[in-house]
Structures are given as C-alpha cells and as structure tokens.
Design an enzyme around this catalytic site. Structure first.
Site, PDB file in Angstrom:
ATOM      1  N   GLY A  20      46.773  47.005  48.833  1.00  0.00           N
ATOM      2  CA  GLY A  20      46.604  45.806  48.030  1.00  0.00           C
ATOM      3  C   GLY A  20      47.147  44.561  48.697  1.00  0.00           C
ATOM      4  O   GLY A  20      47.231  44.457  49.931  1.00  0.00           O
TER       5      GLY A  20
ATOM      6  N   LEU B 171      39.843  50.657  46.419  1.00  0.00           N
ATOM      7  CA  LEU B 171      40.524  49.679  47.246  1.00  0.00           C
ATOM      8  C   LEU B 171      41.444  50.335  48.275  1.00  0.00           C
ATOM      9  O   LEU B 171      42.327  51.119  47.924  1.00  0.00           O
ATOM     10  CB  LEU B 171      41.348  48.731  46.356  1.00  0.00           C
ATOM     11  CG  LEU B 171      42.145  47.643  47.075  1.00  0.00           C
ATOM     12  CD1 LEU B 171      41.206  46.696  47.796  1.00  0.00           C
ATOM     13  CD2 LEU B 171      43.035  46.901  46.092  1.00  0.00           C
ATOM     14  N   ASP B 172      41.201  49.994  49.561  1.00  0.00           N
ATOM     15  CA  ASP B 172      42.027  50.464  50.677  1.00  0.00           C
ATOM     16  C   ASP B 172      42.096  51.989  50.768  1.00  0.00           C
ATOM     17  O   ASP B 172      43.093  52.543  51.247  1.00  0.00           O
ATOM     18  CB  ASP B 172      43.447  49.882  50.588  1.00  0.00           C
ATOM     19  CG  ASP B 172      43.460  48.368  50.677  1.00  0.00           C
ATOM     20  OD1 ASP B 172      42.556  47.809  51.311  1.00  0.00           O
ATOM     21  OD2 ASP B 172      44.368  47.742  50.098  1.00  0.00           O
ATOM     22  N   GLU B 173      41.058  52.670  50.303  1.00  0.00           N
ATOM     23  CA  GLU B 173      41.037  54.135  50.325  1.00  0.00           C
ATOM     24  C   GLU B 173      39.951  54.688  51.241  1.00  0.00           C
ATOM     25  O   GLU B 173      39.772  55.894  51.331  1.00  0.00           O
ATOM     26  CB  GLU B 173      40.810  54.683  48.904  1.00  0.00           C
ATOM     27  CG  GLU B 173      41.957  54.451  47.937  1.00  0.00           C
ATOM     28  CD  GLU B 173      43.085  55.444  48.130  1.00  0.00           C
ATOM     29  OE1 GLU B 173      42.953  56.348  48.977  1.00  0.00           O
ATOM     30  OE2 GLU B 173      44.107  55.307  47.427  1.00  0.00           O
TER      31      GLU B 173
END
Length: 291
Positions: free
Chosen positions: A208, A234-236
C-alpha cells in the site's frame, strides 16, 4: 587453432518460443524434434518442471530459414497433443510499450534512457500521465505524452481512454512507473499478464501507500523494491524481480526514499527486460523467470 563458429544463413530468422503445459514425459523431445524437422538450430533452451503445480515450462531460441507460419502450424499440433499454451516471436523485437506515470520521474527517465542507449528491447509508443509534470521528460525523448487526469468521479472514463490508447497503439506491455493509482479489477483482467508495476518496498512487507515511512517506523535495516504483474489484489501480483539496499538508524524517511529510488529503477528495468525478452512465464501466483 580455433574453429570459427558457424554463421547463420542470410535469410535465417531467430525466434523465441515459450510454452507451458501439464508436465509429462516426452515434451522436450517433442518440441526439439518438431524444430529439428524444420531445420531449426536451437541456440538456447531452458526448462523447468514445477512439482507443486504439476506444470512444465520451457523457453527455446531457434535459428531457422523456415517460414514462421510453418512452425506455428507444427506448434499448434503439439499444443493440442500436450494441452500447451505457447507463443512465438522474433528474438530482440522491441515490444510496444506504454508507460504510465504520476509526478516522480526517476523510473520513467531510466526506462527511456535504457530503451534509447542501452538496448532495452522496448518501443515506447506513449507515456500516460495523470498529471502534466513529466511531459517535458517525454518530450525530451520524443515520445508522445497523453494527459489523462484521474479522480474518483472520472476513474471509469480515464480507464476507457487508456484502453483506447492500448488498442489504437497496438500496445503489448503497460508499465506503471510509479503511477500511484490503483487499476480497477476490470482493467486488470483485461490486461492480464501485460501490466508491470514497481512497488517501493520488498513485498510482501509494507504494502500500500507510504512504504518508506512504514519502513522508517519499523527501523528496518534493509529496504527494497519489487516489480510484479498487476492483479485486482493490491500489491499481490506475481513477482518478477526484487532487490534491496542497506538502511540504518541515521536514515530519515527522505534518505530512505532517495536510496530506494535507485533500487526501484534497477528492479523495474530488469523486470521489463525479462518480460520483453519472453523470459517470464506465469505460474499461478508465482513466475518462472528464465534469466
């Protein structure tokens, strides 16, 4: 006396084949045999069988004088036999790339410089900015700049404009070079496997916003950057490349950010190169990278 290396015929094509399929005996022999029957000379070959997923992955570079269409017919037949997903392309062909930015220009400048002067195999067909700040950088390199502002109310329209650009410019790769906007699940699915993001931390730590501030608060001794494919989570997304640099107790948030920006540039450029060279294959939530 050294024997000179054989030279390829003047009309030879250097192609790169990537494939994945359920693992079973005979795949390498079948692929190499199909290429050999067409007079192909394999110049590089790497493969990996993943016990966890049960999938087999392969990347082959081959020199051949046979028409690409003929090889594609043979590969289509193999694909039916082995339930294979595959692609065939020219070695070194610059990949048509759209770079998306916000206000920070270190990653954009680095990619444009490497594409012009250091052989990064991408053809940057446009830069999209949600602010005007980096238009001068695109202008300096002679790349069209498209200003598409994004607010909560205009997000759907902005993404529609983006997709129009992707289609009209025949974009193959989208790079989020510190774009600082979250793409919608619909857009992520539409561009699946074709969007690379640089996140300014060593994921899965500090996801994040404000990861350098988070790192400073935790007093970490290493900070890093992660290049990954974008997914709705998100960011995965599947990670392509990561790197780190040292931090210490004297670092402020700003000095951590300055150190980290150099890592971000390197990591993103490496990930883009590997993708453009067809060295990255998706394996569920992970990647296989034939570096």
């Amino acid at each position: 006396m050294t024997t000179p290396a054989p030279t390829a015929p003047a009309d030879a094509r250097h192609l790169v084949l990537t494939l994945s399929c359920p693992d079973r005996p005979g795949i390498v022999n079948a692929v190499s045999g199909a290429l050999a029957r067409r007079g192909g000379n394999i110049t590089e070959s790497k493969q990996f069988g993943d016990e966890a997923s049960g999938l087999f992955f392969m990347r082959v570079q081959v020199m051949t004088t046979v028409a690409r269409e003929e090889l594609e017919k043979d590969l289509a037949e193999l694909a039916r036999t082995y339930s294979m997903t595959w692609s065939l392309d020219e070695v070194g062909r610059p990949m048509r790339t759209l770079i998306m930015v916000s206000k920070e220009g270190h990653c954009l400048t680095d990619l444009l410089f490497r594409a012009r002067s250091q052989g990064l195999p991408i053809d940057v067909v446009g830069v999209v900015g949600n602010h005007e700040d980096l238009r001068p950088v695109a202008d300096f390199y002679g790349v069209p700049f498209h200003h598409i502002p994004v607010t909560k109310e205009t997000k759907a329209d902005a993404e529609a404009q983006l997709l129009e650009l992707v289609d009209s410019l025949n974009v193959e790769l989208v790079v989020l070079a510190r774009y600082m906007q979250i793409l919608s699940p619909t857009l992520c699915e539409r561009l699946h496997g074709g969007v690379i993001n640089i996140h300014h931390s060593f994921l899965p730590s500090f996801k994040g916003a404000n990861p350098y501030r988070q790192a400073h608060e935790r007093g970490v001794k290493l900070i890093g950057a992660t290049a990954h494919y974008v997914t709705p989570d998100l960011d995965e997304g599947p990670i392509i490349e990561q790197d780190v640099t040292r931090a210490n107790h004297e670092d402020s948030v700003e000095t951590l950010r300055a150190k980290g920006q150099d890592v971000e540039r390197r990591v993103l450029a490496q990930a883009v190169r590997w993708h453009a060279e067809h060295r990255v294959l998706l394996n569920g939530l992970r990647t296989v990278v034939f570096a």
